[in-house]
Design a protein around this motif. Sequence first.
Motif, PDB file in Angstrom:
ATOM      1  N   LYS A  79     -68.069 133.416 -15.077  1.00 28.81           N
ATOM      2  CA  LYS A  79     -67.503 133.334 -16.429  1.00 28.81           C
ATOM      3  C   LYS A  79     -68.038 134.450 -17.327  1.00 28.81           C
ATOM      4  O   LYS A  79     -67.388 134.855 -18.291  1.00 28.81           O
ATOM      5  CB  LYS A  79     -67.807 131.962 -17.032  1.00 28.81           C
ATOM      6  CG  LYS A  79     -67.143 130.813 -16.279  1.00 28.81           C
ATOM      7  CD  LYS A  79     -67.635 129.453 -16.776  1.00 28.81           C
ATOM      8  CE  LYS A  79     -67.100 129.127 -18.156  1.00 28.81           C
ATOM      9  NZ  LYS A  79     -67.454 127.736 -18.572  1.00 28.81           N
ATOM     10  N   LEU A  80     -69.225 134.946 -17.002  1.00 28.88           N
ATOM     11  CA  LEU A  80     -69.837 136.032 -17.776  1.00 28.88           C
ATOM     12  C   LEU A  80     -69.342 137.414 -17.334  1.00 28.88           C
ATOM     13  O   LEU A  80     -69.738 138.429 -17.904  1.00 28.88           O
ATOM     14  CB  LEU A  80     -71.364 135.984 -17.648  1.00 28.88           C
ATOM     15  CG  LEU A  80     -72.063 134.794 -18.308  1.00 28.88           C
ATOM     16  CD1 LEU A  80     -73.514 134.706 -17.836  1.00 28.88           C
ATOM     17  CD2 LEU A  80     -72.009 134.902 -19.824  1.00 28.88           C
ATOM     18  N   ALA A  81     -68.481 137.444 -16.326  1.00 29.58           N
ATOM     19  CA  ALA A  81     -68.037 138.705 -15.735  1.00 29.58           C
ATOM     20  C   ALA A  81     -67.532 139.731 -16.752  1.00 29.58           C
ATOM     21  O   ALA A  81     -67.858 140.918 -16.649  1.00 29.58           O
ATOM     22  CB  ALA A  81     -66.974 138.440 -14.673  1.00 29.58           C
ATOM     23  N   PRO A  82     -66.732 139.332 -17.754  1.00 29.93           N
ATOM     24  CA  PRO A  82     -66.255 140.344 -18.713  1.00 29.93           C
ATOM     25  C   PRO A  82     -67.392 141.054 -19.451  1.00 29.93           C
ATOM     26  O   PRO A  82     -67.293 142.259 -19.725  1.00 29.93           O
ATOM     27  CB  PRO A  82     -65.394 139.516 -19.677  1.00 29.93           C
ATOM     28  CG  PRO A  82     -64.938 138.344 -18.886  1.00 29.93           C
ATOM     29  CD  PRO A  82     -66.096 138.017 -17.983  1.00 29.93           C
ATOM     30  N   ILE A  83     -68.460 140.333 -19.752  1.00 31.89           N
ATOM     31  CA  ILE A  83     -69.606 140.954 -20.429  1.00 31.89           C
ATOM     32  C   ILE A  83     -70.291 141.933 -19.475  1.00 31.89           C
ATOM     33  O   ILE A  83     -70.628 143.064 -19.861  1.00 31.89           O
ATOM     34  CB  ILE A  83     -70.616 139.890 -20.909  1.00 31.89           C
ATOM     35  CG1 ILE A  83     -69.942 138.886 -21.824  1.00 31.89           C
ATOM     36  CG2 ILE A  83     -71.791 140.563 -21.624  1.00 31.89           C
ATOM     37  CD1 ILE A  83     -70.823 137.715 -22.227  1.00 31.89           C
ATOM     38  N   PHE A  84     -70.470 141.512 -18.242  1.00 31.68           N
ATOM     39  CA  PHE A  84     -71.094 142.396 -17.257  1.00 31.68           C
ATOM     40  C   PHE A  84     -70.237 143.638 -17.017  1.00 31.68           C
ATOM     41  O   PHE A  84     -70.758 144.756 -16.923  1.00 31.68           O
ATOM     42  CB  PHE A  84     -71.317 141.657 -15.929  1.00 31.68           C
ATOM     43  CG  PHE A  84     -72.299 140.520 -16.000  1.00 31.68           C
ATOM     44  CD1 PHE A  84     -73.449 140.602 -16.772  1.00 31.68           C
ATOM     45  CD2 PHE A  84     -72.077 139.351 -15.281  1.00 31.68           C
ATOM     46  CE1 PHE A  84     -74.355 139.554 -16.829  1.00 31.68           C
ATOM     47  CE2 PHE A  84     -72.978 138.305 -15.330  1.00 31.68           C
ATOM     48  CZ  PHE A  84     -74.116 138.395 -16.111  1.00 31.68           C
ATOM     49  N   ASP A  85     -68.924 143.450 -16.926  1.00 30.94           N
ATOM     50  CA  ASP A  85     -68.027 144.578 -16.680  1.00 30.94           C
ATOM     51  C   ASP A  85     -68.095 145.591 -17.826  1.00 30.94           C
ATOM     52  O   ASP A  85     -68.170 146.804 -17.591  1.00 30.94           O
ATOM     53  CB  ASP A  85     -66.586 144.080 -16.517  1.00 30.94           C
ATOM     54  CG  ASP A  85     -66.373 143.335 -15.215  1.00 30.94           C
ATOM     55  OD1 ASP A  85     -67.185 143.509 -14.286  1.00 30.94           O
ATOM     56  OD2 ASP A  85     -65.392 142.563 -15.130  1.00 30.94           O
ATOM     57  N   GLU A  86     -68.048 145.090 -19.053  1.00 30.05           N
ATOM     58  CA  GLU A  86     -68.095 145.981 -20.208  1.00 30.05           C
ATOM     59  C   GLU A  86     -69.431 146.713 -20.281  1.00 30.05           C
ATOM     60  O   GLU A  86     -69.474 147.921 -20.557  1.00 30.05           O
ATOM     61  CB  GLU A  86     -67.870 145.191 -21.499  1.00 30.05           C
ATOM     62  CG  GLU A  86     -67.871 146.071 -22.736  1.00 30.05           C
ATOM     63  CD  GLU A  86     -67.668 145.293 -24.018  1.00 30.05           C
ATOM     64  OE1 GLU A  86     -67.727 145.905 -25.099  1.00 30.05           O
ATOM     65  OE2 GLU A  86     -67.453 144.062 -23.945  1.00 30.05           O
ATOM     66  N   THR A  87     -70.518 145.988 -20.006  1.00 29.65           N
ATOM     67  CA  THR A  87     -71.845 146.605 -20.051  1.00 29.65           C
ATOM     68  C   THR A  87     -71.977 147.670 -18.966  1.00 29.65           C
ATOM     69  O   THR A  87     -72.497 148.772 -19.224  1.00 29.65           O
ATOM     70  CB  THR A  87     -72.944 145.540 -19.871  1.00 29.65           C
ATOM     71  OG1 THR A  87     -72.783 144.527 -20.866  1.00 29.65           O
ATOM     72  CG2 THR A  87     -74.323 146.156 -19.997  1.00 29.65           C
TER      73      THR A  87
END
Length: 285
Positions: A79-87
Motif C-alpha cells: 500500500k506504501l508503494a506509491p511513496i516508495f516509487d516517488e522517492t
Amino acid sequence: MYRFGFFCSKSDNSLSTNRTINLNNLNYENVEKKVKQNAKELIELLEYSKANNYPIFRLGNAFVPFISHKLFDMAWLDKLAPIFDETKERLKDFDTRITIHPGQYTVLNSPKENVIDNSLKELEMFFWLFDRLGIDDNGTVLIHGGGAYGDKNSALEKLIETIEKEDWLKQRLALENDERVYTAKEILDVCQTTKIPMVFDIYHHSLNLSEFEPKEILKTWQNRRAKVHLSSKGDGKFGNHADYIEAKDFFELESMFAEETKNIDIMVEAKKKELAIEKLREEIK
C-alpha cells in the motif's frame, strides 16, 4: 574537498527522516502519515546537502516506523508503494550516498537465538528498503560487533558464524568498532575473515585502543568507497559525543589515512550535525 555528511535530521530537527509513532498507535494510517513525512523531508534534506556539498547522509531508522516489528503488517508495504516509487524517482536527482545504522539491539552474536532472529529480521527489512528505493551497494547497513557475553573469543566466533551462515548479509552489512567491547583490530579481523567492509570510528578507537594498519581497513571496502566516523569527546557519561568536532580529531584521522582521506566518506557524528561540519570546514581550511 573532503567528503562530509551528517545523520538523520538537521540539528534543530526542522527536517528529519526519523519521524515515528508510539507502538500502541501502530496502524496503517499512522505509518503512512509518517512515511510520507519522512520521505518528503528526506528529499528536502538531500537538497540541502547537495547545496552545501555534503555527499553522504544517514537515513533515520524510523523511516518506515517499526518495519521489522512482529505487529507490522507486511501487506502495508504494498500500500506504501506509491511513496516508495516517488522517492526512488526523486533520489535519482542526487549523487548522495545513503546509509543506515540500526540501533544497539541489533546484534548478531547474542547467546539468545531469538535476539539474533530479530536482528536478522531488522537487517533484512533495511536491506529490502534500500533495494526498494534503488540505493546502490554503497548504501551500507552498519552495526556494532555486539557483546562479549563473558567470553569475547567465543562471541567473535559466533559473529563470524552468523555472517557466514546468513550469506545475504554480505550484500550491504558493515561492522564498526565500539568504545567498550570490540576494538578496531578485532572488528578488522572479523571483516577480513567474512569479507565485509569495516567502518572505522576514531572516537571509539581513542576510548578502546588497539594496533592495526589503517590501510587494511580501506581494503575491506574492495570496490566500494570507504566510510569512517568522526566525532569528539562530549560532556557527561563515557562515550558521549560533543556538539562540535575538535579540529585535532580531524587531523588525527587525516594523519592515519594520509592522502586517502580525501577519497573517504566521513560521517560527522556531532550533536550539532550540519553546523558542526560548517565549523570544522572553517577551522581546517
